[in-house]
Design a protein around this motif. Structure first.
Motif, mmCIF file in Angstrom:
data_model
loop_
_atom_site.group_PDB
_atom_site.id
_atom_site.type_symbol
_atom_site.label_atom_id
_atom_site.label_comp_id
_atom_site.label_asym_id
_atom_site.label_seq_id
_atom_site.Cartn_x
_atom_site.Cartn_y
_atom_site.Cartn_z
ATOM 1 N N CYS A 259 0.833 -1.209 0.000
ATOM 2 C CA CYS A 259 0.000 0.000 0.000
ATOM 3 C C CYS A 259 0.866 1.255 0.000
ATOM 4 N N LEU A 260 1.886 1.277 0.835
ATOM 5 C CA LEU A 260 2.748 2.447 0.938
ATOM 6 C C LEU A 260 3.533 2.679 -0.342
ATOM 7 N N GLU A 261 4.088 1.636 -0.906
ATOM 8 C CA GLU A 261 4.852 1.799 -2.138
ATOM 9 C C GLU A 261 3.957 2.287 -3.278
ATOM 10 N N THR A 262 2.757 1.725 -3.361
ATOM 11 C CA THR A 262 1.796 2.171 -4.374
ATOM 12 C C THR A 262 1.451 3.640 -4.176
ATOM 13 N N THR A 263 1.242 4.035 -2.928
ATOM 14 C CA THR A 263 0.828 5.401 -2.621
ATOM 15 C C THR A 263 1.957 6.402 -2.846
ATOM 16 N N LEU A 264 3.178 6.026 -2.510
ATOM 17 C CA LEU A 264 4.324 6.902 -2.771
ATOM 18 C C LEU A 264 4.475 7.171 -4.263
ATOM 19 N N GLU A 265 4.345 6.134 -5.055
ATOM 20 C CA GLU A 265 4.456 6.312 -6.500
ATOM 21 C C GLU A 265 3.312 7.170 -7.033
ATOM 22 N N TYR A 266 2.117 6.893 -6.553
ATOM 23 C CA TYR A 266 0.944 7.643 -7.012
ATOM 24 C C TYR A 266 1.052 9.114 -6.626
ATOM 25 N N ALA A 267 1.412 9.360 -5.368
ATOM 26 C CA ALA A 267 1.478 10.749 -4.887
ATOM 27 C C ALA A 267 2.583 11.534 -5.581
ATOM 28 N N GLY A 268 3.606 10.842 -6.037
ATOM 29 C CA GLY A 268 4.682 11.535 -6.740
ATOM 30 C C GLY A 268 4.345 11.893 -8.170
ATOM 31 N N SER A 269 3.386 11.182 -8.754
ATOM 32 C CA SER A 269 3.052 11.422 -10.163
ATOM 33 C C SER A 269 1.704 12.116 -10.362
ATOM 34 N N ARG A 270 0.845 12.074 -9.390
ATOM 35 C CA ARG A 270 -0.487 12.680 -9.484
ATOM 36 C C ARG A 270 -0.394 14.176 -9.161
ATOM 37 N N GLN A 272 -2.098 17.877 -8.560
ATOM 38 C CA GLN A 272 -3.288 18.629 -8.182
ATOM 39 C C GLN A 272 -2.847 20.048 -7.805
ATOM 40 N N PHE A 273 -3.621 21.030 -8.237
ATOM 41 C CA PHE A 273 -3.312 22.427 -7.928
ATOM 42 C C PHE A 273 -1.879 22.795 -8.342
ATOM 43 N N GLY A 274 -1.458 22.184 -9.441
ATOM 44 C CA GLY A 274 -0.184 22.572 -10.032
ATOM 45 C C GLY A 274 1.058 21.906 -9.476
ATOM 46 N N ARG A 275 0.900 20.949 -8.587
ATOM 47 C CA ARG A 275 2.079 20.246 -8.074
ATOM 48 C C ARG A 275 1.710 18.818 -7.657
ATOM 49 N N PRO A 276 2.717 17.935 -7.529
ATOM 50 C CA PRO A 276 2.421 16.549 -7.137
ATOM 51 C C PRO A 276 1.782 16.487 -5.750
ATOM 52 N N LEU A 277 0.923 15.522 -5.561
ATOM 53 C CA LEU A 277 0.317 15.326 -4.239
ATOM 54 C C LEU A 277 1.378 15.167 -3.156
ATOM 55 N N ALA A 278 2.485 14.542 -3.514
ATOM 56 C CA ALA A 278 3.544 14.305 -2.538
ATOM 57 C C ALA A 278 4.160 15.599 -2.022
ATOM 58 N N GLY A 279 3.933 16.705 -2.702
ATOM 59 C CA GLY A 279 4.516 17.971 -2.283
ATOM 60 C C GLY A 279 3.683 18.738 -1.278
ATOM 61 N N PHE A 280 2.504 18.220 -0.922
ATOM 62 C CA PHE A 280 1.641 18.917 0.032
ATOM 63 C C PHE A 280 1.958 18.476 1.460
ATOM 64 N N GLN A 281 1.875 19.399 2.380
ATOM 65 C CA GLN A 281 2.241 19.109 3.760
ATOM 66 C C GLN A 281 1.369 18.010 4.373
ATOM 67 N N LEU A 282 0.063 18.075 4.126
ATOM 68 C CA LEU A 282 -0.816 17.076 4.716
ATOM 69 C C LEU A 282 -0.504 15.684 4.181
ATOM 70 N N THR A 283 -0.185 15.586 2.897
ATOM 71 C CA THR A 283 0.177 14.290 2.321
ATOM 72 C C THR A 283 1.463 13.775 2.949
ATOM 73 N N GLN A 284 2.452 14.636 3.089
ATOM 74 C CA GLN A 284 3.717 14.210 3.685
ATOM 75 C C GLN A 284 3.536 13.811 5.149
ATOM 76 N N ALA A 285 2.650 14.496 5.863
ATOM 77 C CA ALA A 285 2.392 14.122 7.254
ATOM 78 C C ALA A 285 1.801 12.715 7.329
ATOM 79 N N LYS A 286 0.856 12.419 6.426
ATOM 80 C CA LYS A 286 0.275 11.083 6.389
ATOM 81 C C LYS A 286 1.344 10.036 6.068
ATOM 82 N N LEU A 287 2.141 10.310 5.045
ATOM 83 C CA LEU A 287 3.179 9.355 4.636
ATOM 84 C C LEU A 287 4.197 9.137 5.751
ATOM 85 N N ALA A 288 4.570 10.208 6.423
ATOM 86 C CA ALA A 288 5.556 10.094 7.501
ATOM 87 C C ALA A 288 5.023 9.238 8.645
ATOM 88 N N ASP A 289 3.787 9.497 9.057
ATOM 89 C CA ASP A 289 3.201 8.725 10.153
ATOM 90 C C ASP A 289 3.096 7.245 9.785
#
Length: 386
Positions: A259-270, A272-289
């Motif tokens: 799940c995590l590997e799939t989500t990391l890849e998805y968030a890096g390529s998807r 929204q609002f002009g930047r990858p999902l992985a670049g948003f603070q809330l997304t990174q907080a979820k991934l870090a936890d």
């Protein structure tokens, strides 16, 4: 190094352990991943074909010794379970039930003749086994089982019903647990024996790439040689469950990692609002936890594996691992689904499949509540089961 291995835990693995992991990962990549979404959707799995492939690689009963078993370490077995469940929980269940329940019961409690008759073919994946303890009205309370075995001359006669039995409809031998006048006893029952009837459980919403059935025993007559001679009392099947739960501690990490590997890849390529999902603070907080919880679970599994290899592992310690790792793996799968948004419910991605499977893993071989009580008893010295 995997980005998820934040604590460099892999460095504490031996070269042999890493090699075994690599072999199983390649097997899953080639034999499971291309097909498992279809198996899950259709509610079927080529279990016998997979078992033979697993047997060819020595994965069935791999932590047992003799009789064609590989004699691998507990850690190596755990890593194999992790990789198998990264493919699908149902696939790992096939291996766990075969090796850590059915084979282990015969290996630990059976006669020499029973071991010689069943184990080599089971290790090769040519003979399939199942482990029948749970009953329709007695899941977490096996002490209340109603399946009975009575003596009739030199024979035993079994009567009762077992429910939610993995591998049941494809099994050649069922390890059946029954109440006798002398207490709980185990029997190695060929499923071709007259009076044995098996019904597949359909319409499951979880573990759909796994075979599950109900076993009915209608005055099944067995010779005395079918009884496992060293399986005396409820402690015997519970010992088998402890063996299998150790694999679950590792396996749940595999589902979470996928799940995590799939989500990391998805968030890096998807974007929204002009930047990858992985670049948003809330997304990174979820991934870090999630990565922190995964790392803690990995350390826990490795510690339990080392204790097992040193023959020092206690049942309550396995309960700590099962409670924590399955609970956290399910939380990770659910959180990953939120990052994938609507795509998270699509069969094109494995996340919700893993989450659905983990709902079953959370329940079988001891619910979270049961493991909490096991740990509570260890802490207080008081039993809260009755």
């Amino acid at each position: 190094m995997s980005p998820l291995d934040l604590l460099d835990v892999d460095s504490s693995l031996s070269a042999e352990e890493r090699q075994i992991r690599a072999v199983v990962r390649q097997l899953v990549d080639e034999q499971v991943r291309p097909h498992v979404a279809g198996w899950y959707e259709e509610g079927r799995v080529p279990a016998r074909e997979l078992a033979r492939e697993f047997g060819r690689l020595g994965l069935l009963g791999m932590h047992l010794t003799g009789y064609g078993c590989a004699g691998s370490s507990a850690v190596a077995y755990g890593l194999a379970c992790l990789e198998l469940e990264a493919g699908d929980s149902g696939v790992r269940s096939l291996v766990s039930v075969q090796g850590a329940l059915a084979m282990y019961a015969i290996w630990r409690y059976g006669s020499t003749e029973q071991k010689q008759h069943w184990l080599p073919a089971m290790a090769a994946g040519e003979t399939i086994g199942c482990f029948a303890l749970t009953e329709p009205d007695h899941g977490s309370d096996p002490a209340s089982m109603t399946t009975r075995a009575r003596r009739d001359g030199d024979d035993w006669v079994l009567h009762g019903t077992k429910m939610w039995i993995t591998n049941a409809t494809i099994a050649d031998v069922a390890v059946i647990w029954a109440r006798t006048d002398e207490g709980v006893r185990g029997f190695a029952v060929p499923t071709s024996t007259p009076g044995v009837a098996v019904r597949e459980i359909r319409r499951k919403m979880s573990l759909r790439a796994s075979v599950t059935g109900e076993i009915s025993l209608d005055d099944v007559r067995l010779p005395a040689a079918a009884r496992l001679p060293d399986a005396v009392g409820l402690k015997a099947p519970l010992g088998c469950l402890t063996e299998a739960r150790h694999g679950i501690v590792w396996g749940a990490l595999g589902a979470a990692r996928d799940c995590l590997e799939t989500t990391l890849e998805y968030a890096g390529s998807r974007t929204q609002f002009g930047r990858p999902l992985a670049g948003f603070q809330l997304t990174q907080a979820k991934l870090a936890d999630m990565a922190v919880e995964w790392s803690k679970g990995y350390l826990l599994a490795l510690q339990l594996g080392r204790l097992a290899d040193a023959h020092r592992l206690r049942p309550d310690q396995v309960s700590v691992g099962k409670l924590n790792n399955v609970r956290e793996a399910l939380a990770i799968a659910r959180q990953c689904r939120t990052i994938l948004g609507a795509n998270g419910v699509s069969g094109e991605y494995p996340v919700l499949r893993h989450a659905n499977n983990l709902e079953s893993v959370l329940t079988y071989e001891g619910t979270s509540e049961i493991h909490q009580l096991v740990i509570g008893q260890r802490l207080t010295g008081l039993s809260a089961f009755a």
